[in-house]
Structures are given as structure tokens and as C-alpha cells.
Design an enzyme around this catalytic site. Structure first.
Site, PDB file in Angstrom:
ATOM      1  N   GLU A 275       0.821  -1.223   0.000  1.00 13.99           N
ATOM      2  CA  GLU A 275       0.000   0.000   0.000  1.00 13.99           C
ATOM      3  C   GLU A 275       0.855   1.273   0.000  1.00 13.99           C
ATOM      4  O   GLU A 275       0.706   2.130   0.865  1.00 13.99           O
ATOM      5  CB  GLU A 275      -0.899   0.018   1.249  1.00 13.99           C
ATOM      6  CG  GLU A 275      -1.799  -1.180   1.400  1.00 13.99           C
ATOM      7  CD  GLU A 275      -2.555  -1.209   2.742  1.00 13.99           C
ATOM      8  OE1 GLU A 275      -2.291  -0.334   3.605  1.00 13.99           O
ATOM      9  OE2 GLU A 275      -3.380  -2.100   2.917  1.00 13.99           O
ATOM     10  N   PRO A 276       1.774   1.413  -0.936  1.00 16.05           N
ATOM     11  CA  PRO A 276       2.618   2.620  -0.901  1.00 16.05           C
ATOM     12  C   PRO A 276       1.834   3.868  -1.280  1.00 16.05           C
ATOM     13  O   PRO A 276       0.970   3.823  -2.146  1.00 16.05           O
ATOM     14  CB  PRO A 276       3.681   2.321  -1.968  1.00 16.05           C
ATOM     15  CG  PRO A 276       2.981   1.457  -2.954  1.00 16.05           C
ATOM     16  CD  PRO A 276       2.027   0.604  -2.148  1.00 16.05           C
ATOM     17  N   CYS A 345      -2.871  34.154   9.413  1.00 18.34           N
ATOM     18  CA  CYS A 345      -2.689  34.844  10.688  1.00 18.34           C
ATOM     19  C   CYS A 345      -2.336  33.898  11.817  1.00 18.34           C
ATOM     20  O   CYS A 345      -3.115  33.726  12.767  1.00 18.34           O
ATOM     21  CB  CYS A 345      -3.965  35.602  11.012  1.00 18.34           C
ATOM     22  SG  CYS A 345      -4.447  36.634   9.640  1.00 18.34           S
TER      23      CYS A 345
HETATM   24  N1  LLP Z   1      -1.730   2.094   4.415  1.00 12.57           N
HETATM   25  C1  LLP Z   1      -2.309   2.600   5.515  1.00 12.57           C
HETATM   26  C2  LLP Z   1      -3.243   1.766   6.279  1.00 12.57           C
HETATM   27  C3  LLP Z   1      -1.984   3.899   5.943  1.00 12.57           C
HETATM   28  O1  LLP Z   1      -2.533   4.384   7.050  1.00 12.57           O
HETATM   29  C4  LLP Z   1      -1.058   4.668   5.194  1.00 12.57           C
HETATM   30  C5  LLP Z   1      -0.714   6.041   5.614  1.00 12.57           C
HETATM   31  C6  LLP Z   1      -0.517   4.111   4.031  1.00 12.57           C
HETATM   32  C7  LLP Z   1      -0.856   2.800   3.676  1.00 12.57           C
HETATM   33  C8  LLP Z   1       0.427   4.847   3.141  1.00 12.57           C
HETATM   34  O2  LLP Z   1       1.608   5.134   3.804  1.00 12.57           O
HETATM   35  P1  LLP Z   1       2.845   5.778   3.004  1.00 12.57           P
HETATM   36  O3  LLP Z   1       3.338   4.749   2.019  1.00 12.57           O
HETATM   37  O4  LLP Z   1       2.352   6.979   2.306  1.00 12.57           O
HETATM   38  O5  LLP Z   1       3.824   6.086   4.051  1.00 12.57           O
HETATM   39  N2  LLP Z   1       0.104  12.988   6.510  1.00 12.57           N
HETATM   40  C9  LLP Z   1       1.332  12.345   6.936  1.00 12.57           C
HETATM   41  C10 LLP Z   1       1.368  10.871   6.590  1.00 12.57           C
HETATM   42  C11 LLP Z   1       0.184  10.091   7.109  1.00 12.57           C
HETATM   43  C12 LLP Z   1       0.214   8.640   6.725  1.00 12.57           C
HETATM   44  C13 LLP Z   1      -1.090   7.983   7.007  1.00 12.57           C
HETATM   45  N3  LLP Z   1      -1.200   6.627   6.631  1.00 12.57           N
HETATM   46  C14 LLP Z   1       2.516  13.113   6.347  1.00 12.57           C
HETATM   47  O6  LLP Z   1       2.309  14.115   5.680  1.00 12.57           O
HETATM   48  O7  LLP Z   1       3.658  12.728   6.574  1.00 12.57           O
END
Ligand code: LLP
Length: 424
Positions: A275-276, A345
Site C-alpha cells: 500500500e505505498p 494569521c
Molecule cells: N496504508 C495505511 C493503512 C496507511 O494508514 C497509510 C498512511 C498508508 C498505507 C500509506 O503510507 P505511506 O506509504 O504513504 O507512508 N500525513 C502524513 C502521513 C500520514 C500517513 C497515514 N497513513 C505526512 O504528511 O507525513
């Protein structure tokens, strides 16, 4: 690796001069590179060559329809976390058979909708969710394919707001209860167990936590199989980190990550679901903003730009670092120590703090790098600022793939209470 490079001193997105987009779309805006999205997807996909796998891109990182379509065309599935994301995935052309549904708070309505769509798998995160899913599926005469998201209690060594695999986090089913809950799920109507799921956090920059979690999950799969459970896949979640600054050590490459997964789990013969999110979209996007003023204060110099925390909240929320580069790179002598801030602000409204920036002037365009993931999706309209537009580039073409709403469109979402109407 990305396709935002200087040509004759002007930053281009693939073959498009960013000044051209700025002139047409106005600033601030997000700009995504199709070729970069494709490259990231392919590198990740190829790393898992030789084992059955399905890449379910996480649109929470970037859910623009055109971005999702780009990935869908390459064969990506999606890992959605809401009915909204599920609807987007379907509109982007992703078959339901390639969609998994994660999240701790799926509502009855969302579950019902996902059952009607006949998605591939629900990643179930708690016993109450299991019960509701069973009851809704049975009442519809349907069978929900499920995996349980197990929380392996591993420290992902990342920012606390994006760490999800520790016992104190709200995510997943506790390690100690995993087997008994699998046994329970087996006897519940409307459910069919098909896999095991985990996701330990995001922006993880070493393989060690992944490897620990994989070893634990592998041992769990063996025990569950010995107890008679028929498991077809292991969903490893997302989380592989990306470089945000040139001086950062390079996080493990997809090839090393895949090698580790194959080494620790390959003997189980399960299909991998991945799930990237960030890895695919992060370096495929930038935010372009224009300098409104340069304000030389007593203690600090502030470069005040038209992009703000409502457009990109990562620096404010996670102390995240994004490289700031001039769109027009010309030699203006020594750089200046400054904060790059927006017009909002709040003192928390900044894109960069205490940074050596080039000598910038009013009207200059700046590119905030590595903003393709968790950028536009986390934007808002605070201070009644219009939602930031998004542009997709492919070669020498670009398209506005989310336009900037007009002020009337924004304000018209509100209405007066009926006792406040002005008589005309
Ligand atoms: N699968 C699940 C169940 C997740 O909760 C997430 C991310 C992903 C996959 C994807 O993860 P990634 O490959 O993108 O690391 N807003 C934060 C990141 C929140 C991630 C939430 N879950 C930021 O800006 O760093």
C-alpha cells in the site's frame, strides 16, 4: 528520482517551463509529473517481480483523479480509507477487485457501499468493526472478504503523528488477541477470511522495523494456518520513506524492501499486497508559490509568499522539511537566512524556517519540493483562501486537473439561518 529539473536556469516539470503554468493557472499551485509517478510505480512493481503481488496505491497521499487514473492505467489497485476515496478510485477506473478498504472508523454506510461495490478485501481493525461488517454483509446476503489488521507493536522510528504500529496507537488488532479474533471471525456469518494485514507507520527510513514486523507477521501466519485458517495474502501496508533533502541518507530502495519481504515471508507462498503512498507520489509533485513581500524584521527576515499552511500543512504539523528552490536560478550572490511564510494569521504558518534561501525578491517564483504526497490532500480553505489548484504535466503538455474554486463557489457553500434572511 524526479523530473523537476533546471534547463538553462529555469525549473521545468518534464518539458514544461513552470513560469508558463504559473502565468496560466496563477499561484500557488501543485504540479505533478506523470513520468515521475510512472517511474516510481514501475520501480516498486518491478522490485516484487517473481512473487505474486498487487500494488494498492494509497490515495490518501494524493487523491487527485488524474493522478489516480495515471496509476490505474499502469495497473495499480488502491487502498482506500473512506467512501470518498472508494468513489474516486472507481471513477479513476480502478476495478473493485483491486481495491482494499482500510481504516479504524468505517461507518455502516461506507461498509454497505463497499459491499455493494464488491471490493477485494476489508482490512478490519477491531472486533466491533468485525461484528458490524458481519451483520451488514449477512443482512445483504453477501460475503465480505476480510483480513485483520494486526498491530505488531513495533516501533517504526518515525514522527509520532505518523507512527501506527505501536500498542498505544489506535490502529489494528492487538498482537496478543490476533489468533483468538481470527478464530472468532471464522464462525461469523457474512465473512470470509483471506489474509493478514499490517501497516506500522509512514516515512520509515530503515528496513529494521519492517523486518521485525514481517518476521512477527510470518510467525502469526504459520500459527493461523496450523489452526486451519486459509490465508491467501499478506498485506504489508505502506510506509517506505523517501528523501526530503539532498543531505538525507537515502532510505532503503524498493528493491531492498522487496528483497527483505521475500526473504522473511516468501516461504509462506502468500500473495503480497502493498500500500505505498508517499513513495509513489512524494517526489512526483511540487508546490509553486510566488513571493509577495520580503520583510526584513529586527530578529529575522521573512519571505512572505502566497502559498501557506492551508495549502501545505506538513511543515507546521510535523516539522517536516521541504527543499525550497527558485524557479529561476540566477546568480544573485550570497543567500539569505530567512523564514518562508504564508499570509495566514498564525505564527505556525510557515513553509521553511531558518533557511538559507537565495536572495529573493517580490514576484519571484519558488518551488517547494517533494510535495506530491500529503500536500494538496491535506489542504484547506482557512482564512477563506481558495483550495489550491493542481496541474498534471506529461512531456510538453500540462493540464489543470483541479481548478481553483471561485470566491462565490466557496462562500455559497454557507447560507444564512432562515431568521437572518435579508428581505429584498
Ligand atoms: N496504508 C495505511 C493503512 C496507511 O494508514 C497509510 C498512511 C498508508 C498505507 C500509506 O503510507 P505511506 O506509504 O504513504 O507512508 N500525513 C502524513 C502521513 C500520514 C500517513 C497515514 N497513513 C505526512 O504528511 O507525513
Amino acid at each position: 528520482m524526479h523530473f523537476f529539473e533546471y534547463r538553462d536556469g529555469i525549473m521545468h516539470a518534464e518539458d514544461v517551463d513552470l513560469r508558463t503554468i504559473a502565468a496560466e493557472v496563477g499561484t500557488p499551485f501543485y504540479c505533478y509529473s506523470r513520468a515521475t509517478l510512472e517511474r516510481h510505480y514501475r520501480v516498486f512493481d518491478e522490485a516484487f517481480a517473481g512473487v505474486e503481488h498487487m500494488i494498492c496505491y494509497s490515495p490518501k497521499a494524493n487523491s487527485n483523479l488524474a493522478v489516480m487514473r495515471t496509476l490505474a492505467e499502469l495497473g495499480a489497485g488502491m487502498d482506500v480509507v473512506s467512501e470518498g476515496e472508494l468513489r474516486r478510485a472507481r471513477r479513476a477506473g480502478v476495478p473493485a477487485s483491486r481495491i482494499v478498504f482500510s481504516g479504524v472508523g468505517k461507518t455502516d454506510r461506507e461498509i454497505s457501499y463497499a459491499l455493494d461495490e464488491d471490493i477485494h478485501c476489508f482490512n478490519v481493525e477491531s472486533v466491533p468493526e468485525l461484528e458490524v461488517l458481519s451483520q451488514i454483509a449477512a443482512s445483504k446476503g453477501k460475503t465480505a472478504r476480510i483480513s485483520l489488521r494486526i498491530n505488531p507493536d513495533v516501533d517504526a522510528q518515525t514522527h509520532q503523528k505518523i507512527s501506527t504500529g505501536k500498542a498505544e496507537n489506535k490502529f489494528g488488532i492487538s498482537w496478543a488477541d490476533a489468533e483468538s479474533i481470527y478464530d472468532r471471525a471464522r464462525n461469523m456469518p457474512g465473512l470470509r477470511i483471506i489474509g493478514v494485514d499490517m501497516h506500522i507507520g509512514s516515512q520509515i527510513t530503515s528496513l529494521e522495523p519492517f523486518e521485525k514486523a514481517c518476521i512477527l507477521i510470518g510467525s502469526l501466519v504459520e500459527r493461523l494456518r496450523a489452526a486451519g485458517h486459509d490465508l491467501h495474502h499478506i498485506d504489508l501496508g505502506g510506509g517506505l520513506g523517501i528523501p526530503y533533502r539532498d543531505s538525507d541518507p537515502v532510505p532503503p530502495l524498493p528493491a531492498a524492501y522487496a528483497e527483505m519481504a521475500k526473504r522473511t515471508l516468501g516461504h509462506l507462498g502468500c500473495k503480497f499486497i502493498l500500500e505505498p503512498g508517499r513513495l509513489i507520489a512524494g517526489n512526483a509533485g511540487i508546490m509553486v508559490t510566488r513571493v509577495i513581500y520580503v520583510k526584513r524584521g529586527d530578529a529575522k527576515t521573512f519571505v512572505i509568499a502566497d502559498g501557506a499552511m492551508n495549502d501545505l500543512i506538513r511543515p507546521t504539523l510535523y516539522e517536516a522539511f521541504h527543499e525550497i528552490r527558485p524557479v529561476v536560478a540566477e546568480d544573485r550572490g550570497e543567500g539569505m537566512l530567512a523564514d518562508l511564510v504564508g499570509p495566514i494569521c498564525e505564527s505556525g504558518d510557515f513553509l521553511a524556517q531558518d533557511r538559507i534561501l537565495p536572495q529573493v525578491e517580490r514576484g519571484d517564483l519558488l518551488a517547494v519540493m517533494t510535495a506530491g504526497a500529503y500536500g494538496a490532500v491535506q489542504s484547506g480553505t482557512y482564512n477563506t483562501r481558495p483550495l489550491v489548484p493542481e496541474v498534471l504535466v506529461s512531456g510538453d503538455r500540462f493540464a489543470l486537473v483541479r481548478r481553483r474554486p471561485t470566491y462565490d463557489e466557496m462562500i455559497d457553500l454557507d447560507s444564512f439561518a432562515d431568521w437572518q434572511r435579508l428581505s429584498d
